[in-house]
Design a protein around this motif. Structure first.
Motif, mmCIF file in Angstrom:
data_model
loop_
_atom_site.group_PDB
_atom_site.id
_atom_site.type_symbol
_atom_site.label_atom_id
_atom_site.label_comp_id
_atom_site.label_asym_id
_atom_site.label_seq_id
_atom_site.Cartn_x
_atom_site.Cartn_y
_atom_site.Cartn_z
ATOM 1 N N GLN A 1 0.826 -1.208 0.000
ATOM 2 C CA GLN A 1 0.000 0.000 0.000
ATOM 3 C C GLN A 1 0.860 1.257 0.000
ATOM 4 N N THR A 2 1.994 1.206 0.683
ATOM 5 C CA THR A 2 2.908 2.349 0.692
ATOM 6 C C THR A 2 3.511 2.577 -0.688
ATOM 7 N N PHE A 3 3.972 1.497 -1.319
ATOM 8 C CA PHE A 3 4.599 1.623 -2.634
ATOM 9 C C PHE A 3 3.614 2.101 -3.692
ATOM 10 N N ARG A 4 2.380 1.584 -3.659
ATOM 11 C CA ARG A 4 1.447 1.914 -4.739
ATOM 12 C C ARG A 4 0.941 3.353 -4.655
ATOM 13 N N GLN A 5 1.112 3.999 -3.499
ATOM 14 C CA GLN A 5 0.724 5.402 -3.378
ATOM 15 C C GLN A 5 1.779 6.348 -3.932
ATOM 16 N N THR A 6 2.932 5.805 -4.288
ATOM 17 C CA THR A 6 4.023 6.638 -4.798
ATOM 18 C C THR A 6 3.868 6.826 -6.302
ATOM 19 N N SER A 7 3.724 8.062 -6.726
ATOM 20 C CA SER A 7 3.496 8.372 -8.142
ATOM 21 C C SER A 7 4.690 7.951 -8.988
ATOM 22 N N ALA A 8 4.376 7.365 -10.138
ATOM 23 C CA ALA A 8 5.446 6.950 -11.049
ATOM 24 C C ALA A 8 6.207 8.161 -11.578
ATOM 25 N N MET A 9 5.507 9.233 -11.896
ATOM 26 C CA MET A 9 6.182 10.414 -12.435
ATOM 27 C C MET A 9 7.044 11.080 -11.373
ATOM 28 N N ALA A 10 6.638 10.977 -10.104
ATOM 29 C CA ALA A 10 7.472 11.520 -9.030
ATOM 30 C C ALA A 10 8.779 10.737 -8.907
ATOM 31 N N LEU A 11 8.740 9.453 -9.265
ATOM 32 C CA LEU A 11 9.934 8.611 -9.190
ATOM 33 C C LEU A 11 10.801 8.689 -10.443
ATOM 34 N N ALA B 1 -2.561 -1.718 -19.186
ATOM 35 C CA ALA B 1 -2.209 -1.414 -20.568
ATOM 36 C C ALA B 1 -2.427 0.067 -20.866
ATOM 37 N N THR B 2 -3.515 0.633 -20.343
ATOM 38 C CA THR B 2 -3.767 2.061 -20.514
ATOM 39 C C THR B 2 -2.691 2.886 -19.835
ATOM 40 N N TYR B 3 -2.345 2.503 -18.582
ATOM 41 C CA TYR B 3 -1.311 3.227 -17.859
ATOM 42 C C TYR B 3 0.032 3.165 -18.583
ATOM 43 N N SER B 4 0.325 2.020 -19.188
ATOM 44 C CA SER B 4 1.621 1.878 -19.854
ATOM 45 C C SER B 4 1.758 2.871 -20.998
ATOM 46 N N ILE B 5 0.665 3.107 -21.742
ATOM 47 C CA ILE B 5 0.703 4.066 -22.845
ATOM 48 C C ILE B 5 0.808 5.498 -22.309
ATOM 49 N N LEU B 6 0.011 5.831 -21.294
ATOM 50 C CA LEU B 6 0.008 7.194 -20.759
ATOM 51 C C LEU B 6 1.356 7.556 -20.147
ATOM 52 N N ILE B 7 1.899 6.653 -19.336
ATOM 53 C CA ILE B 7 3.185 6.924 -18.700
ATOM 54 C C ILE B 7 4.296 6.969 -19.738
ATOM 55 N N LEU B 8 4.217 6.104 -20.739
ATOM 56 C CA LEU B 8 5.237 6.084 -21.781
ATOM 57 C C LEU B 8 5.289 7.419 -22.511
ATOM 58 N N ILE B 9 4.121 7.976 -22.846
ATOM 59 C CA ILE B 9 4.087 9.245 -23.562
ATOM 60 C C ILE B 9 4.788 10.325 -22.746
ATOM 61 N N ALA B 10 4.505 10.358 -21.446
ATOM 62 C CA ALA B 10 5.162 11.349 -20.575
ATOM 63 C C ALA B 10 6.664 11.107 -20.509
ATOM 64 N N ALA B 11 7.072 9.842 -20.412
ATOM 65 C CA ALA B 11 8.497 9.520 -20.317
ATOM 66 C C ALA B 11 9.240 9.873 -21.601
ATOM 67 N N GLU B 12 8.570 9.672 -22.751
ATOM 68 C CA GLU B 12 9.220 9.956 -24.037
ATOM 69 C C GLU B 12 9.376 11.446 -24.292
ATOM 70 N N MET B 13 8.644 12.249 -23.551
ATOM 71 C CA MET B 13 8.811 13.690 -23.696
ATOM 72 C C MET B 13 10.092 14.179 -23.033
ATOM 73 N N MET B 14 10.724 13.296 -22.252
ATOM 74 C CA MET B 14 11.946 13.670 -21.546
ATOM 75 C C MET B 14 13.063 12.696 -21.926
ATOM 76 N N GLY B 15 13.936 13.125 -22.778
ATOM 77 C CA GLY B 15 15.126 12.344 -23.056
ATOM 78 C C GLY B 15 14.966 11.225 -24.059
ATOM 79 N N ALA B 16 14.011 11.329 -24.973
ATOM 80 C CA ALA B 16 13.856 10.309 -26.016
ATOM 81 C C ALA B 16 14.107 10.945 -27.382
#
Length: 206
Positions: free
Chosen positions: A54-64, A141-156
């Protein structure tokens, strides 16, 4: 969009994004489903590990994301790591819920007919958990696309996220909207593919 298709550039970016998303998503599946089955089946283990989950899942991926860049650099591994982190939680929690909510009458009936624990798990618990597991898979699967788009905006240097960001910088608004629409179409295609797979693997529900 027509210009990007004719030049082949759009397919290059789609392939780059799909490769990253599928790798991170596959890693999440490989870890989360077995772990979720284990936690859901052994209640004592669940009580022990639940506060940590529960502690880990509350941590935002973009914050990490800065942490992943610090650990793995700005290349492909950091992007895979952030996708993996994002997708595993919906799958894990849905798998745990699916195992815990199997109809007790099914389990009692199987035990009354002499089913061993392994047979019970394989023939009853796992099939009955599949609808819940697939719900988590579709969310991930939805999260993987959304997070990927954000990640690709930085350093891809490739991918739909990069194309959106690069088009915005160059004021190529038509290309930017083409990339956004393409991203939505890719997400729809993945979702309906998973729906078809769910119907195939849970045909017994009908």
């Amino acid at each position: 969009m027509g210009k990007l298709i004719l030049s082949g550039e759009l397919f290059k970016h789609i392939a780059a994004s799909l490769q990253r998303a599928l790798l991170g998503f596959s890693l999440g599946l490989a870890v989360s489903i077995p772990l979720g089955l284990l936690i859901g089946w052994f209640r004592g283990f669940e009580r022990f590990i639940d506060p940590l989950l529960q502690t880990f899942r509350q941590t935002s991926a973009m914050a990490l994301f800065p942490v992943f860049i610090l650990l793995f650099g700005i290349g492909e591994i950091s992007k895979l790591a952030i996708i993996f982190w994002s997708v595993q939680w919906p799958i894990l929690l849905s798998t745990i819920s699916g195992v815990k909510n199997v109809d007790p009458l099914l389990i009692k009936a199987a035990r009354s007919m002499g089913a061993s624990p392994l047979t019970l798990f394989h023939k009853v618990v796992l099939p009955a958990s599949l609808p819940s597991i697939f719900t988590g898979i579709r969310l991930s699967a939805t999260y993987s696309i959304l997070i990927l788009i954000a990640a690709e905006m930085m350093g891809a240097k490739s991918g739909l996220g990069y194309l959106i960001f690069d088009s915005e910088i160059r004021f190529e608004i038509g290309e930017m909207y083409a990339a956004i629409v393409t991203m939505s179409l890719v997400g729809l295609a993945i979702n309906y593919t998973l729906v078809a797979l769910e119907k195939r693997f849970t045909a017994w529900k009908a």
